[in-house]
Design an enzyme around this catalytic site. Structure first.
Site, PDB file in Angstrom:
ATOM      1  CG  HIS A 125      -1.895   0.977   1.413  1.00  0.00           C
ATOM      2  ND1 HIS A 125      -1.647   2.253   1.844  1.00  0.00           N
ATOM      3  CD2 HIS A 125      -3.233   0.914   1.207  1.00  0.00           C
ATOM      4  CE1 HIS A 125      -2.783   2.925   1.892  1.00  0.00           C
ATOM      5  NE2 HIS A 125      -3.762   2.143   1.504  1.00  0.00           N
ATOM      6  CD  GLN A 205      -6.699  -4.654   3.706  1.00  0.00           C
ATOM      7  OE1 GLN A 205      -7.600  -5.468   3.891  1.00  0.00           O
ATOM      8  NE2 GLN A 205      -6.953  -3.390   3.464  1.00  0.00           N
ATOM      9  CE  LYS A 228      -7.564  -0.920   6.330  1.00  0.00           C
ATOM     10  NZ  LYS A 228      -8.041  -0.312   5.105  1.00  0.00           N
ATOM     11  CB  CYS A 366      -3.764   3.289  -1.575  1.00  0.00           C
ATOM     12  SG  CYS A 366      -5.074   4.459  -1.275  1.00  0.00           S
TER      13      CYS A 366
HETATM   14  N1  7TS Z   1      -1.701  -0.763   4.706  1.00  0.00           N
HETATM   15  C1  7TS Z   1      -2.589  -1.537   4.085  1.00  0.00           C
HETATM   16  C2  7TS Z   1      -2.188  -2.910   3.637  1.00  0.00           C
HETATM   17  C3  7TS Z   1      -3.885  -1.059   3.880  1.00  0.00           C
HETATM   18  O1  7TS Z   1      -4.773  -1.842   3.244  1.00  0.00           O
HETATM   19  C4  7TS Z   1      -4.244   0.242   4.312  1.00  0.00           C
HETATM   20  C5  7TS Z   1      -5.600   0.823   4.041  1.00  0.00           C
HETATM   21  C6  7TS Z   1      -3.275   0.984   4.977  1.00  0.00           C
HETATM   22  C7  7TS Z   1      -2.024   0.461   5.154  1.00  0.00           C
HETATM   23  C8  7TS Z   1      -3.571   2.339   5.527  1.00  0.00           C
HETATM   24  O2  7TS Z   1      -4.402   2.209   6.629  1.00  0.00           O
HETATM   25  P1  7TS Z   1      -5.006   3.512   7.348  1.00  0.00           P
HETATM   26  O3  7TS Z   1      -5.972   2.951   8.322  1.00  0.00           O
HETATM   27  O4  7TS Z   1      -3.859   4.206   8.004  1.00  0.00           O
HETATM   28  O5  7TS Z   1      -5.617   4.337   6.267  1.00  0.00           O
HETATM   29  N2  7TS Z   1      -6.237   0.270   2.918  1.00  0.00           N
HETATM   30  C9  7TS Z   1      -7.335   0.704   2.286  1.00  0.00           C
HETATM   31  C10 7TS Z   1      -7.890   0.024   1.191  1.00  0.00           C
HETATM   32  O6  7TS Z   1      -7.445  -1.021   0.744  1.00  0.00           O
HETATM   33  N3  7TS Z   1      -8.951   0.698   0.768  1.00  0.00           N
HETATM   34  O7  7TS Z   1      -9.119   1.787   1.535  1.00  0.00           O
HETATM   35  C11 7TS Z   1      -8.108   1.802   2.498  1.00  0.00           C
END
Ligand code: 7TS
Length: 408
Positions: A125, A205, A228, A366
């Site tokens: 990501h 994830q 999540k 992303c």
């Molecule tokens: N790493 C992974 C593997 C992710 O899927 C996400 C968010 C993040 C980091 C960032 O997480 P945050 O909570 O700090 O934003 N992924 C996604 C997605 O797949 N669709 O929307 C957000």
């Protein structure tokens, strides 16, 4: 064949949002990889906090402050126990995975030298790419990429070849958000340690599907976002081994993170407070604990078995559609299906599905380097949770068929 031990209809009663309609159709929520829905037990924990004991923590002698502090620290302990960290001071509350990664990347600015190497995988990501690029710009270290193959699986021989005494850090997501691949993090960590490198695993994830055991994995850093795993947005955690967290400098300065302040010199608080400047998301932290309680009451083995059934069923059904291609076909996968239909833009499929009340994500998720690797602009991504049903997958499949008929 695994047996379902989940009573999905009963579970769905816990999620008020699943009763609503979208565009006059029952909501079919298949965007769980972006954020999960919130059960009433977690909503109640939030209402309880603001209704009964809202107060700032770690600073008041009064009863409300004490109560809020106790509940917040109890949540930290729940997180420690869930992931089998050895001490609760190794759990740092953050605003989520992005914050957690930036905290570590910032800290390593003072620990890396010119010519050092840091490795990231080809399926990260953006939040696990950009902070390390910024770190490399600051320090003169080099960013190298562990490649993947066309199945969406890391090429482990190439990883082992990239490791050397120059490697100082390795970053890897436990599960890819765009492909669903479960990465072999135990092997990655062991190999990195054999050359003296530290490993940060992005667990954003993985957290909804897999209960990681930090001590058994011997992982150096691990990150989670509460939203999540049925918790609220704006809160998450960074796990760091005590030895690493003691070595890293504070990320932000302010209240809470100090031992003593004078205009000449400030000394910092012990872990975990050294990394928790300012008033934290108190309610969020407590609700994070409530979310873990909720998920554990269902059981991670039950969740994994049920989601594997949904994944197998959905994969089979979707592949009956002519011209449909799935990206990410690793044997070890969570309930994520990224797909395209030849000749159709993913955004158009997503828009038609939305009209049918079906929520999926479209675009690059992303993870632009993954899309570049497959030479596509993006995908349609359906991502499943333990509260989804086979009937909802049938709706998805008939919706995609309808979209294909309209668009081709
Ligand atoms: N790493 C992974 C593997 C992710 O899927 C996400 C968010 C993040 C980091 C960032 O997480 P945050 O909570 O700090 O934003 N992924 C996604 C997605 O797949 N669709 O929307 C957000």
């Amino acid at each position: 064949m695994t047996q379902t031990t989940i009573d999905v209809l009963k579970i769905r009663e816990d999620f008020p949002i699943l009763n609503r309609e979208v565009n006059g159709k029952p909501l079919v929520y298949l965007d769980n990889a972006a954020t999960s829905q919130t059960p009433i037990q977690v909503i109640n924990a939030i209402v309880d906090y603001y209704s009964n004991y809202n107060a700032n923590i770690h600073r008041g002698v009064h009863a409300l402050s004490q109560e809020a502090t106790d509940k917040y620290e109890a949540a930290r302990e729940k997180i420690r126990a869930h992931y089998n960290a050895s001490e609760s001071k190794e759990i740092i509350f953050t605003s989520g995975t992005t914050h957690s990664i930036n905290l570590v990347a910032n800290g390593f600015s003072s620990l890396l030298n010119k010519g050092d190497e840091v490795l990231v995988t080809a399926m990260e990501h953006h939040s696990n790419i950009v902070p390390w690029q910024m770190l490399c710009e600051r320090t003169g270290a080099h960013l190298k990429v562990i490649p993947m193959n066309l199945d969406g699986v890391l090429v482990m021989d190439a990883y082992h070849d990239l490791l050397s005494d120059k490697t100082k850090l390795v970053f890897c997501n436990h599960v890819s958000n765009a492909l669903g691949t479960v990465n072999p993090i135990a092997e990655i960590i062991e190999a990195a340690h054999s050359v003296g490198a530290a490993v940060l695993v992005d667990g954003a994830q993985a957290a909804p599907h897999i209960k990681a055991d930090f001590q058994r994995l011997d992982v150096d850093f691990y990150t989670v976002s509460a939203h999540k795993i049925c918790g609220p947005t704006g809160v998450g955690m960074l796990y760091g081994k005590k030895e690493w967290l003691q070595k890293l400098p504070p990320y932000q300065g302010g209240g809470e993170m100090i031992a003593e302040v004078t205009f000449e010199k400030t000394t910092y608080a012990d872990l975990p407070h050294k990394f928790e400047a300012g008033t934290p998301n108190i309610c969020g932290g407590i609700a994070f604990g409530a979310a873990l309680d909720y998920m554990n009451s269902i059981g991670f083995d039950n969740i994994a078995n049920y989601e594997a059934e949904l994944l197998t069923y959905a994969t089979k059904q979707l592949l009956t559609i002519e011209g449909l291609k799935i990206y990410g076909i690793a044997k070890e996968k969570t309930g994520v299906i990224s797909f395209n239909i030849e000749g159709v833009h993913p955004y158009d499929i997503g828009t038609i599905l939305d009209k049918l009340g079906i929520a999926v994500r479209t675009g690059h998720h992303c993870a632009q380097p993954i899309m570049d690797f497959f030479k596509i602009p993006g995908t349609v991504r359906a991502s499943f949770s333990f509260y989804n049903t086979k009937e909802e997958i049938d709706s998805l499949v008939s919706g995609v068929k309808r979209a294909a008929q309209m668009l081709l």
